[in-house]
Design an enzyme around this catalytic site. Sequence first.
Site, PDB file in Angstrom:
ATOM      1  N   ASP A  30       0.820  -1.212   0.000  1.00 42.31           N
ATOM      2  CA  ASP A  30       0.000   0.000   0.000  1.00 42.31           C
ATOM      3  C   ASP A  30       0.856   1.265   0.000  1.00 42.31           C
ATOM      4  O   ASP A  30       1.979   1.257   0.501  1.00 42.31           O
ATOM      5  CB  ASP A  30      -0.915  -0.026   1.238  1.00 42.31           C
ATOM      6  CG  ASP A  30      -2.063   0.962   1.118  1.00 42.31           C
ATOM      7  OD1 ASP A  30      -2.346   1.426  -0.007  1.00 42.31           O
ATOM      8  OD2 ASP A  30      -2.677   1.259   2.151  1.00 42.31           O
ATOM      9  N   ASN A  78     -10.976  -2.448  -5.129  1.00 39.55           N
ATOM     10  CA  ASN A  78     -10.197  -1.556  -5.996  1.00 39.55           C
ATOM     11  C   ASN A  78     -10.836  -1.379  -7.373  1.00 39.55           C
ATOM     12  O   ASN A  78     -10.489  -0.446  -8.101  1.00 39.55           O
ATOM     13  CB  ASN A  78      -8.752  -2.056  -6.147  1.00 39.55           C
ATOM     14  CG  ASN A  78      -7.901  -1.902  -4.899  1.00 39.55           C
ATOM     15  OD1 ASN A  78      -6.955  -2.658  -4.682  1.00 39.55           O
ATOM     16  ND2 ASN A  78      -8.213  -0.923  -4.049  1.00 39.55           N
TER      17      ASN A  78
HETATM   18  C1  IPE Z   1      -5.466  -2.608   0.001  1.00 39.65           C
HETATM   19  O1  IPE Z   1      -5.128  -1.278  -0.160  1.00 39.65           O
HETATM   20  C2  IPE Z   1      -5.411  -3.335  -1.308  1.00 39.65           C
HETATM   21  C3  IPE Z   1      -4.092  -3.448  -1.915  1.00 39.65           C
HETATM   22  C4  IPE Z   1      -2.951  -3.015  -1.437  1.00 39.65           C
HETATM   23  C5  IPE Z   1      -4.078  -4.144  -3.160  1.00 39.65           C
HETATM   24  P1  IPE Z   1      -6.218  -0.130  -0.339  1.00 39.65           P
HETATM   25  O2  IPE Z   1      -5.454   1.137  -0.536  1.00 39.65           O
HETATM   26  O3  IPE Z   1      -7.169  -0.511  -1.405  1.00 39.65           O
HETATM   27  O4  IPE Z   1      -6.978  -0.162   1.049  1.00 39.65           O
HETATM   28  P2  IPE Z   1      -7.793   0.974   1.803  1.00 39.65           P
HETATM   29  O5  IPE Z   1      -8.755   1.549   0.827  1.00 39.65           O
HETATM   30  O6  IPE Z   1      -6.799   2.002   2.262  1.00 39.65           O
HETATM   31  O7  IPE Z   1      -8.428   0.276   2.955  1.00 39.65           O
HETATM   32  C1  IPE Z   2      -1.605   0.320  -3.329  1.00 39.04           C
HETATM   33  O1  IPE Z   2      -1.386   1.687  -3.361  1.00 39.04           O
HETATM   34  C2  IPE Z   2      -1.880  -0.253  -4.706  1.00 39.04           C
HETATM   35  C3  IPE Z   2      -3.261  -0.716  -4.897  1.00 39.04           C
HETATM   36  C4  IPE Z   2      -4.188  -0.693  -4.018  1.00 39.04           C
HETATM   37  C5  IPE Z   2      -3.577  -1.247  -6.201  1.00 39.04           C
HETATM   38  P1  IPE Z   2      -2.582   2.718  -3.335  1.00 39.04           P
HETATM   39  O2  IPE Z   2      -2.966   3.028  -4.743  1.00 39.04           O
HETATM   40  O3  IPE Z   2      -3.671   2.252  -2.467  1.00 39.04           O
HETATM   41  O4  IPE Z   2      -1.865   3.986  -2.698  1.00 39.04           O
HETATM   42  P2  IPE Z   2      -2.485   4.978  -1.616  1.00 39.04           P
HETATM   43  O5  IPE Z   2      -2.936   4.149  -0.472  1.00 39.04           O
HETATM   44  O6  IPE Z   2      -3.598   5.691  -2.284  1.00 39.04           O
HETATM   45  O7  IPE Z   2      -1.342   5.861  -1.262  1.00 39.04           O
HETATM   46 MG    MG Z   3      -4.046   2.451  -0.494  1.00 40.71          MG
END
Ligand code: IPE
Ligand code: IPE
Ligand code: MG
Length: 264
Positions: A30, A78
């Site tokens: 993340d 997502n």
């Molecule tokens: C969890 O991260 C999913 C992945 C890293 C693939 P998210 O960024 O989607 O989670 P939330 O929305 O912060 O809970």
């Molecule tokens: C994790 O990074 C990747 C996926 C969830 C696909 P994020 O895209 O959630 O990055 P933040 O949490 O918005 O910084």
């Molecule tokens: Mg994230």
Amino acid sequence: MEPHSLPLNEFPNLSLDPARLPRHVAIVMDGNGRWALKRGLNRCEGHRRGKDSVRAVVETANELGIQYLTLFAFSNENWQRPKGEVRFLMQLFYRYLITESKRLMKRDIRVIAIGEMSRLPGQVRRVLADTISRTASNRGMTVVLALSYGGRQDVVGAARRIAAAVAAGRVTPEQVDEAMVERELMTGGIPNPDLLIRTSGELRLSNFLLFQLAYTELYFTDTLWPDFREHDLLKAITAYQMRTRRFGMVNEGGLISLSAANQA
Ligand code: IPE
Ligand code: IPE
Ligand code: MG
């Protein structure tokens, strides 16, 4: 390749015990978006850079002798992100599988996937199926890609399959036990994670392996995924080795000794 050699020599300040490695490490990768926004870049630049962290972590884990590495790459939720970002991520998965294929084969790494594959674009599904079948007989680490994965959906799927087996008279309700539920999950046959790492400072599971994480050691770091490299993985494993796992029992055997019992 000689296990434990490369990364440990590079980071002598970390004292890792190769005999007590987690068998299965799961990672919520993340913080890509925040990594990019901090630099005034588009969120997708963070995803692109995150690919380099994936390579570093996969190859380091393999060199260490970790048996299973599960990477949460895309959650069920997502799909609700902006279309452009979803499309970019799908292209990234496609390119990752194409470009990493040779490196994975060379390192004897096996790739499998969990999640609702039917929701992935055809191109991604095909290259994923191809990677899975080409690496199927590899004997090194297993990388479990969690793509379009949701822990609740995983449990629901298992419940449905078991309900169908009961309805068909193949099993009785009394025969439904933890082992059966575990087998019916998408991770059936894979040991539960010993260590869960989540980057970017968020302290939640976000619908990752809900059932499977019941006794997993949780490790959270503020490091954003695109900055997470070899050293960060070793630091997380070192922290894991400082823990005492009790599994609800009384500890008599010292640090994480029960994880070894769990692996037997
Ligand atoms: C969890 O991260 C999913 C992945 C890293 C693939 P998210 O960024 O989607 O989670 P939330 O929305 O912060 O809970
Ligand atoms: C994790 O990074 C990747 C996926 C969830 C696909 P994020 O895209 O959630 O990055 P933040 O949490 O918005 O910084
Ligand atoms: Mg994230």
